[in-house]
Design a protein around this motif. Structure first.
Motif, PDB file in Angstrom:
ATOM      1  N   ARG A   2       7.722  -0.503   1.890  1.00  0.00           N
ATOM      2  CA  ARG A   2       6.552  -1.105   2.545  1.00  0.00           C
ATOM      3  C   ARG A   2       6.559  -0.766   4.026  1.00  0.00           C
ATOM      4  O   ARG A   2       7.618  -0.628   4.625  1.00  0.00           O
ATOM      5  CB  ARG A   2       6.631  -2.630   2.448  1.00  0.00           C
ATOM      6  N   ARG A  32       3.428  -8.653  -0.035  1.00  0.00           N
ATOM      7  CA  ARG A  32       3.401  -7.492  -0.938  1.00  0.00           C
ATOM      8  C   ARG A  32       2.769  -6.247  -0.303  1.00  0.00           C
ATOM      9  O   ARG A  32       2.505  -5.263  -0.993  1.00  0.00           O
ATOM     10  CB  ARG A  32       2.700  -7.820  -2.270  1.00  0.00           C
ATOM     11  N   ASP A 221       2.285  -3.495  -3.206  1.00  0.00           N
ATOM     12  CA  ASP A 221       3.369  -2.536  -3.436  1.00  0.00           C
ATOM     13  C   ASP A 221       3.498  -2.144  -4.912  1.00  0.00           C
ATOM     14  O   ASP A 221       3.906  -1.037  -5.229  1.00  0.00           O
ATOM     15  CB  ASP A 221       4.694  -3.052  -2.864  1.00  0.00           C
ATOM     16  N   PHE A 222       3.140  -3.042  -5.812  1.00  0.00           N
ATOM     17  CA  PHE A 222       3.221  -2.746  -7.246  1.00  0.00           C
ATOM     18  C   PHE A 222       2.018  -3.359  -7.948  1.00  0.00           C
ATOM     19  O   PHE A 222       1.306  -4.170  -7.343  1.00  0.00           O
ATOM     20  CB  PHE A 222       4.536  -3.295  -7.818  1.00  0.00           C
ATOM     21  N   PRO A 223       1.800  -3.001  -9.234  1.00  0.00           N
ATOM     22  CA  PRO A 223       0.592  -3.511  -9.906  1.00  0.00           C
ATOM     23  C   PRO A 223       0.508  -5.038  -9.909  1.00  0.00           C
ATOM     24  O   PRO A 223       1.522  -5.720 -10.049  1.00  0.00           O
ATOM     25  CB  PRO A 223       0.762  -3.002 -11.349  1.00  0.00           C
ATOM     26  N   HIS A 224      -0.707  -5.541  -9.748  1.00  0.00           N
ATOM     27  CA  HIS A 224      -0.941  -6.964  -9.947  1.00  0.00           C
ATOM     28  C   HIS A 224      -0.704  -7.261 -11.423  1.00  0.00           C
ATOM     29  O   HIS A 224      -0.986  -6.423 -12.277  1.00  0.00           O
ATOM     30  CB  HIS A 224      -2.386  -7.298  -9.547  1.00  0.00           C
ATOM     31  N   HIS A 225      -0.198  -8.456 -11.710  1.00  0.00           N
ATOM     32  CA  HIS A 225       0.181  -8.726 -13.111  1.00  0.00           C
ATOM     33  C   HIS A 225      -0.992  -8.612 -14.080  1.00  0.00           C
ATOM     34  O   HIS A 225      -0.810  -8.268 -15.251  1.00  0.00           O
ATOM     35  CB  HIS A 225       0.890 -10.086 -13.232  1.00  0.00           C
ATOM     36  N   GLU A 227      -3.089  -6.357 -14.166  1.00  0.00           N
ATOM     37  CA  GLU A 227      -3.296  -4.944 -14.532  1.00  0.00           C
ATOM     38  C   GLU A 227      -2.316  -4.481 -15.599  1.00  0.00           C
ATOM     39  O   GLU A 227      -2.374  -3.341 -16.061  1.00  0.00           O
ATOM     40  CB  GLU A 227      -3.095  -4.046 -13.293  1.00  0.00           C
ATOM     41  N   ILE A 228      -1.376  -5.350 -15.947  1.00  0.00           N
ATOM     42  CA  ILE A 228      -0.336  -4.947 -16.897  1.00  0.00           C
ATOM     43  C   ILE A 228      -0.762  -5.295 -18.326  1.00  0.00           C
ATOM     44  O   ILE A 228      -1.108  -6.440 -18.613  1.00  0.00           O
ATOM     45  CB  ILE A 228       1.007  -5.633 -16.552  1.00  0.00           C
ATOM     46  N   PHE A 237       2.842   0.825 -14.686  1.00  0.00           N
ATOM     47  CA  PHE A 237       3.867   1.231 -13.723  1.00  0.00           C
ATOM     48  C   PHE A 237       3.917   2.743 -13.555  1.00  0.00           C
ATOM     49  O   PHE A 237       4.293   3.249 -12.507  1.00  0.00           O
ATOM     50  CB  PHE A 237       5.224   0.665 -14.144  1.00  0.00           C
ATOM     51  N   CYS A 241       3.799   3.387  -9.747  1.00  0.00           N
ATOM     52  CA  CYS A 241       5.041   3.528  -8.990  1.00  0.00           C
ATOM     53  C   CYS A 241       6.071   4.476  -9.563  1.00  0.00           C
ATOM     54  O   CYS A 241       7.127   4.629  -8.968  1.00  0.00           O
ATOM     55  CB  CYS A 241       5.665   2.166  -8.719  1.00  0.00           C
ATOM     56  N   LEU A 242       5.796   5.117 -10.676  1.00  0.00           N
ATOM     57  CA  LEU A 242       6.850   5.995 -11.218  1.00  0.00           C
ATOM     58  C   LEU A 242       6.710   7.423 -10.674  1.00  0.00           C
ATOM     59  O   LEU A 242       5.729   7.775 -10.071  1.00  0.00           O
ATOM     60  CB  LEU A 242       6.813   5.977 -12.741  1.00  0.00           C
TER      61      LEU A 242
END
Lengths: 242, 242
Positions: A2, A32, A221-225, A227-228, A237, A241-242
Motif C-alpha cells: 500500500r 485498505r 488493496d484486495f477484492p471486497h468480499h 466480489e468473491i 483473487f 492480486c495474483l
C-alpha cells in the motif's frame, strides 16, 4: 504494497493515535488503501527534528511515502526567557528548517505530496490554568507561549508553502474562525481536544483529496468480499492480486 | 526501523482504527516503539484470507513483523442455509486454515510472536434487531449465526493454539464472563462497541507484554525531548541514532 502516508511532527502528531485522534481517523479514512505512519516527537522543535530526517526518510529508500505532513512550530514558538525556552527556535530559523525538510523529502521523491501544517493557536489562559494544575502557586505568571508569537510562526509556515508551491493548512487561522476555539479545540491551551482533532483530520483529508489522494477513488488493496464467488473464490483473487 | 505489528483479520480488525478501536489504541500503546499495520478484510473467512497470505507476508521479506494477531472465525461460523452462508467454512477447515496461516508466518520468521484470537460471542437477538433495522419485515427470522456454533469455532481456535504452543485470546469466553455482554460489548450482535474494543485492546496488550513486547520496556525510537541539551542538541542524537 500500500502507499504510505507519514505524519511528521511534534506531540500534536505523536498523540494523534489517541482515541479520536486525527492520525487514527486518517488511518481509518484510508483503510485498505494506504498505511499511515506516525512519526511524532513530543517536545521537538524543527531544529531537533532535523536530526531525525535522514533516519526517518532515507534518501536511498526504494519506496518513499506518497504523502507527508510536516506539523511543527508549537515548540519553536516557545518564548525566550520563559519556562520552555529550551525549545525556542527563532522564526526565521524555523522557516529555514522547514525548507530543509521539504528539500530533503523532495530529494527522496519528486512526486511526494508534502503538506505543511501551521501550529494551532495558543490559549494563554488555558496554558496558565494547566501550569497551575501542575505546579500550583509556583507556576510562572508569565506565559511560555503567546498566541500572537505563534501566529508569526504560522504566517512563516504558510509563506514558505507559497514560495515552494506546496499545499498548507493554516490551522492557527482556521481554528480561530470558530467562536470559543479556546476550549472547543484545545485541551490545555496547546494540545487538541476531540473536536480539535476532528478539525485537523477534516483539513488533512480535504488537502489530500484536492491533490490526488482521494480515498473514495483509491483502490482497495484486495477484492471486497462481495466480489468473491463463494463457489469459485480463486477467480476474484486472480483478477485482483495474483 | 521500528518493529512491525500486523493485525490480520476480518471486519473486527478492519474497523479497529475507528474512534476508540482496539487497533488505534494498540498503535498508541506502542507509540514511538512499534508500527501497527491493519490488515483487516471485512466479510472475509479464513478460506479467502489464505489467498492474501503470500501477498501480505511474503516469505522473502527481509524485515518480517515481530508480532501478528490472527483474528478470524466470525464469518467462517456463518450458518449454512441462512443469509450469510457464502461465508461459511466448516469448523475443521477453519482450524486447518488457521494452521496454514501460522505455518506460513513461522516460515517468514521463526521468532515471530503469533497470537490467535477467537471470534467474539454472538448475540442472536442483537443480530435479529440489526437485520430488522436493515430489511424490516423481509429480514430472515432464522439467525445467520448462533452463539453456540461460534463457540465451537472459538474452541477449535484455542485448541490449535495449544497444539502449536502459541498464545491465544479466547474472546468468546472472556466476553461472556461479564454480565450484559450482549449490549455492553457488541453493537449489532457481532461487531464491537467501544467497551468491546477496550476488552480486545487490554487482552492483546496483556498477551504481548507476557511474551516480550512490553511497551514500557521497549526503547523509544529517538531521544525523549528531555534528554536533549538545548545548547548542544547533537550530543543526544549521536548517542541514540547516528
Amino acid at each position: 504494497m500500500r502507499p504510505q502516508i507519514v505524519l511528521f511532527g511534534d506531540s500534536i502528531t505523536e498523540q494523534s493515535f489517541r482515541s479520536g485522534g486525527w492520525g487514527a481517523e486518517l488511518a481509518n479514512t484510508y483503510s485498505r488503501k494506504a498505511d499511515v505512519f506516525v512519526r511524532g516527537y513530543g517536545g521537538y522543535n524543527t531544529k531537533w527534528a532535523l536530526f531525525l530526517l535522514h533516519h526517518i526518510f532515507p534518501l536511498a529508500c526504494t519506496k518513499p511515502p506518497v504523502a507527508v505532513t510536516i506539523f511543527f512550530g508549537a515548540n519553536d514558538a516557545a518564548l525566550q526567557g520563559r519556562t520552555s525556552e529550551r525549545q525556542h527556535v527563532p522564526v526565521e530559523e524555523y522557516k529555514e528548517n522547514l525548507k530543509k525538510m521539504v528539500q530533503h523529502l523532495k530529494g527522496c521523491s519528486t512526486t511526494m505530496l508534502v503538506v505543511l501544517i501551521t501550529p494551532p493557536p495558543v490559549d494563554e489562559e488555558g496554558r496558565r490554568e494547566y501550569a497551575r494544575s501542575l505546579y500550583g502557586e509556583k507556576a510562572m505568571k508569565l506565559p511560555e507561549r503567546t498566541n500572537e508569537v505563534t501566529g508569526t510562526y504560522a504566517r512563516h509556515c504558510v509563506e514558505l508553502a507559497k514560495e515552494l508551491g506546496l499545499r498548507s493548512i493554516d490551522l492557527w487561522s482556521k481554528m480561530q474562525e470558530t467562536e470559543g476555539w479556546q476550549q472547543k479545540f484545545l485541551s490545555d491551551g496547546l494540545h487538541l481536544t476531540a473536536e480539535g482533532n476532528a478539525v485537523v483530520h477534516r483539513e488533512v483529508v480535504k488537502v489530500f483529496s484536492e491533490a490526488w489522494l482521494y480515498a473514495a477513488e483509491m483502490p482497495n488493496d484486495f477484492p471486497h468480499h462481495s466480489e468473491i464467488d463463494g463457489n469459485d473464490p480463486e477467480k476474484a483473487f486472480q483478477q485482483r492480486c495474483l
